[in-house]
Design a protein around this motif. Structure first.
Motif, PDB file in Angstrom:
ATOM      1  N   HIS A   1      -4.349  -3.225   2.435  1.00 26.96           N
ATOM      2  CA  HIS A   1      -4.366  -3.605   1.023  1.00 26.96           C
ATOM      3  C   HIS A   1      -3.394  -2.731   0.225  1.00 26.96           C
ATOM      4  O   HIS A   1      -3.757  -2.077  -0.748  1.00 26.96           O
TER       5      HIS A   1
ATOM      6  N   THR B   1      -2.567  -2.925  -3.893  1.00 28.55           N
ATOM      7  CA  THR B   1      -3.578  -3.747  -4.561  1.00 28.55           C
ATOM      8  C   THR B   1      -4.859  -2.987  -4.861  1.00 28.55           C
ATOM      9  O   THR B   1      -5.757  -3.533  -5.497  1.00 28.55           O
TER      10      THR B   1
ATOM     11  N   LYS C   1     -10.599  -2.004  -1.209  1.00 27.71           N
ATOM     12  CA  LYS C   1     -10.974  -3.204  -1.959  1.00 27.71           C
ATOM     13  C   LYS C   1     -12.490  -3.377  -1.971  1.00 27.71           C
ATOM     14  O   LYS C   1     -13.025  -4.490  -1.835  1.00 27.71           O
TER      15      LYS C   1
ATOM     16  N   GLU D   1     -12.726  -7.606  -6.482  1.00 26.87           N
ATOM     17  CA  GLU D   1     -11.729  -8.661  -6.684  1.00 26.87           C
ATOM     18  C   GLU D   1     -10.794  -8.342  -7.847  1.00 26.87           C
ATOM     19  O   GLU D   1     -10.084  -9.218  -8.343  1.00 26.87           O
TER      20      GLU D   1
ATOM     21  N   THR E   1      -7.599  -6.831 -10.056  1.00 28.42           N
ATOM     22  CA  THR E   1      -6.174  -6.569  -9.934  1.00 28.42           C
ATOM     23  C   THR E   1      -5.932  -5.089 -10.184  1.00 28.42           C
ATOM     24  O   THR E   1      -6.537  -4.491 -11.073  1.00 28.42           O
TER      25      THR E   1
ATOM     26  N   GLU F   1      -4.409 -11.981  -2.336  1.00 28.16           N
ATOM     27  CA  GLU F   1      -4.408 -10.648  -2.929  1.00 28.16           C
ATOM     28  C   GLU F   1      -3.048 -10.309  -3.541  1.00 28.16           C
ATOM     29  O   GLU F   1      -2.967  -9.774  -4.647  1.00 28.16           O
TER      30      GLU F   1
END
Length: 424
Positions: free
Chosen positions: A105, A108, A114, A125, A127, A179
Motif C-alpha cells: 500500500h 496510500t 490500511k 478506506e 485517502t 486504492e
C-alpha cells in the motif's frame, strides 16, 4: 529490450523478491536483456534474486548520481519494485522511462497497513492526507511517536507524488487499482497484472472426490495482523457445527508463536505448529488439507498463498476485503467471511459453509484449481513486456518536471485532504 530492474533488496525476504527471482529468467528466455540495480544486500549469495544469472548488477547507496555502469548500459526502460531511496528514484525517473509494480500500500497509508486497530481491527478506506495524522493516534494505526509519524507521513506523500512520474503502474488486484485511483492516480496509467504462483504448479487433473481429511491449513507469519488467533478461536465452533474432529496445521513463525500455542492449549484444539516450510512441503500440505484459511485482518494486496493452494485443488476461506477477491469467488473457489469488523464467529460460519456439504466442497476444490490455471507466468510476462515496450518508445517519453520550485501538483495534492481536516 534492455530492461533494468530496480529493487530495494537483492536478497529474497518476501514475495516481491521471489517474484523477481522467477521473472528475470522469464524475461531473458524471451530474448530481453536484463540488469539489476539494488539498494541493499543481506549477504547470503544463495538467496540472491539473481543467483545463477549472468546479468549486469549494481548497488546504489542512496546517491542521486546513478552508477556509471548503469549509464553505460543504457537501459530502454526501468522496471521498479518500490525503491526506498528517493534521490535514486528521482534520478531514474529523470533519466529513463519507467514503470512501477506497487507490491504494497505504497503512497496510500502512513503505516502501510490500511487498517485501524482501535476499537477493533478493521480495514481503513481513507485517502492519504493530513486528516490521517489525527486518525493515526486515535485509531492506533501505528506507533505513538509523533516524530516517527510525521516522518512516515512525509515519506508516503513523497511516494504518492513520484507515482505520477512513472509511465505505467502495475498492480496485482482490482483492490490495489481502486486504492491508487482513490488516491488520485489516473486510471489510464494503471495495469492490473496478477502474479502467478511461482514455485507451485497446478495438479494435472481436476480434483476428484475423496474422503475428507478433516485438516485445516494456515500458512503465514504469526503476527496479530495475520489473524491466526481468530482461526484458533474459530476451531471449536467449526468442530461443533460439523460434528467431527478437526486438525489445524500452522505453517509459519513469528512473534505471536508462543501466545498462539498457549491459546491452542486453552481451546483444547488439535493444532500442530510446523514453523516455516519449503515450497515442496507446503505443496504437500496443501494437497493433504481440506481447506486453507487466510484470516488476515488487514487488506492483502493480492494474497498469493490462496493461488498456490488452488494449484493443489485446495479452496480458501478469507475475510471479504483487499485483493483476495481477485481470485476468491464465494461459492466457486472458496468462501468469504464478513469483515465489518472481522470476527472469529464469521470466520467459523464461512468455514462451515465450505466443509459441511461434500458435493459443495468438491465444487470449491475444482473451482480453486480452475482459478489457479488462469494465472500463469506466460500471461503475466506477456502483459508486462507489451506495456514496457510501449512506454520505452520515444513518443511515450515526456519531459520530467523541473523541481527547482514548489510544484503545483504537490499543492493541489494537499488541498482536498486539508479541507476535509478543517471540516472535522
Amino acid at each position: 529490450m534492455r530492461i533494468a530492474i530496480a529493487a530495494p533488496l537483492r536478497t529474497i525476504v518476501g514475495g516481491a523478491e521471489t517474484y523477481l527471482r522467477a521473472l528475470m529468467p522469464a524475461l531473458l528466455a524471451r530474448g530481453h536483456q536484463v540488469a539489476l540495480l539494488y539498494e541493499q544486500d543481506a549477504g547470503d549469495p544463495t538467496m540472491h534474486v539473481d543467483t545463477g544469472l549472468d546479468i549486469p548488477r549494481w548497488q546504489t547507496r542512496g546517491e542521486s548520481a546513478l552508477p556509471a555502469g548503469l549509464i553505460r548500459w543504457r537501459p530502454d526502460v526501468v522496471y521498479a519494485q518500490g525503491l526506498t531511496f528517493p534521490d535514486v528514484e528521482d534520478a531514474l525517473l529523470d533519466a529513463y522511462p519507467a514503470a512501477l509494480f506497487v507490491h504494497a500500500h505504497r503512497g496510500t497509508c502512513i503505516s502501510g497497513s490500511k487498517t485501524h486497530a482501535f476499537p477493533e481491527m478493521r480495514e481503513c478506506e481513507r485517502t492519504l492526507g493530513p486528516g490521517c495524522l489525527a486518525y493515526y493516534f486515535t485509531r492506533r494505526c501505528g506507533g505513538l511517536n509523533p516524530v516517527t509519524t510525521l516522518s512516515l507521513y512525509t515519506r508516503e506523500r513523497g511516494h504518492r507524488r513520484r507515482m505520477s512520474r512513472y509511465r505505467a503502474l502495475f498492480v496485482a488486484s482490482r483492490h490495489m487499482e481502486h486504492e491508487l485511483v482513490h488516491n488520485g492516480v489516473p486510471g489510464k496509467h494503471i495495469h492490473r497484472n496478477p502474479i502467478p504462483p511461482y514455485g507451485a504448479v497446478p495438479i494435472s487433473r481436476p480434483p476428484e472426490e475423496r474422503p475428507p481429511t478433516d485438516t485445516i491449513l494456515y500458512v503465514g507469519r504469526l503476527v496479530r495482523s495475520k489473524g491466526c488467533h481468530h482461526l484458533i478461536e474459530a476451531m471449536p465452533r467449526v468442530r461443533a457445527a460439523l460434528g467431527r474432529p478437526l486438525r489445524l496445521v500452522v505453517a509459519g513463525t513469528g512473534p505471536m508463536e508462543e501466545e498462539l500455542k498457549a491459546q491452542a492449549r486453552r481451546t483444547n484444539a488439535d493444532i500442530e505448529f510446523l514453523s516455516w516450510v519449503d515450497a515442496r512441503t507446503r505443496q504437500a500440505l496443501m494437497e493433504a488439507a481440506d481447506l486453507l484459511v487466510l484470516p488476515t485482518l488487514m487488506p492483502e494486496t493480492f494474497g498469493m498463498v490462496g493461488v498456490e493452494a488452488g494449484c493443489a485443488g485446495l479452496p480458501t476461506v478469507a475475510y471479504s476485503m483487499g485483493g483476495v477477491a481477485e481470485w476468491l469467488e464465494p461459492g466457486v473457489s472458496g468462501e468469504f467471511a464478513h469483515a465489518d469488523p472481522p470476527t472469529s464467529s464469521s470466520l467459523a460460519e464461512a468455514m462451515v459453509r465450505a466443509l459441511r456439504d461434500p458435493v459443495h466442497h468438491l465444487r470449491l476444490r475444482n473451482g480453486a484449481w480452475e482459478m489457479a490455471r488462469t494465472i500463469t507466468s506466460d500471461t503475466h510476462v506477456g502483459r508486462l513486456e507489451r506495456v514496457l515496450e510501449r512506454i520505452s518508445q520515444p513518443s511515450e517519453v515526456r519531459a520530467a518536471p523541473k523541481r527547482k520550485f514548489v510544484r503545483l501538483d504537490v499543492v493541489q495534492d494537499y488541498i482536498p485532504s486539508l479541507l476535509e481536516f478543517r471540516a472535522k
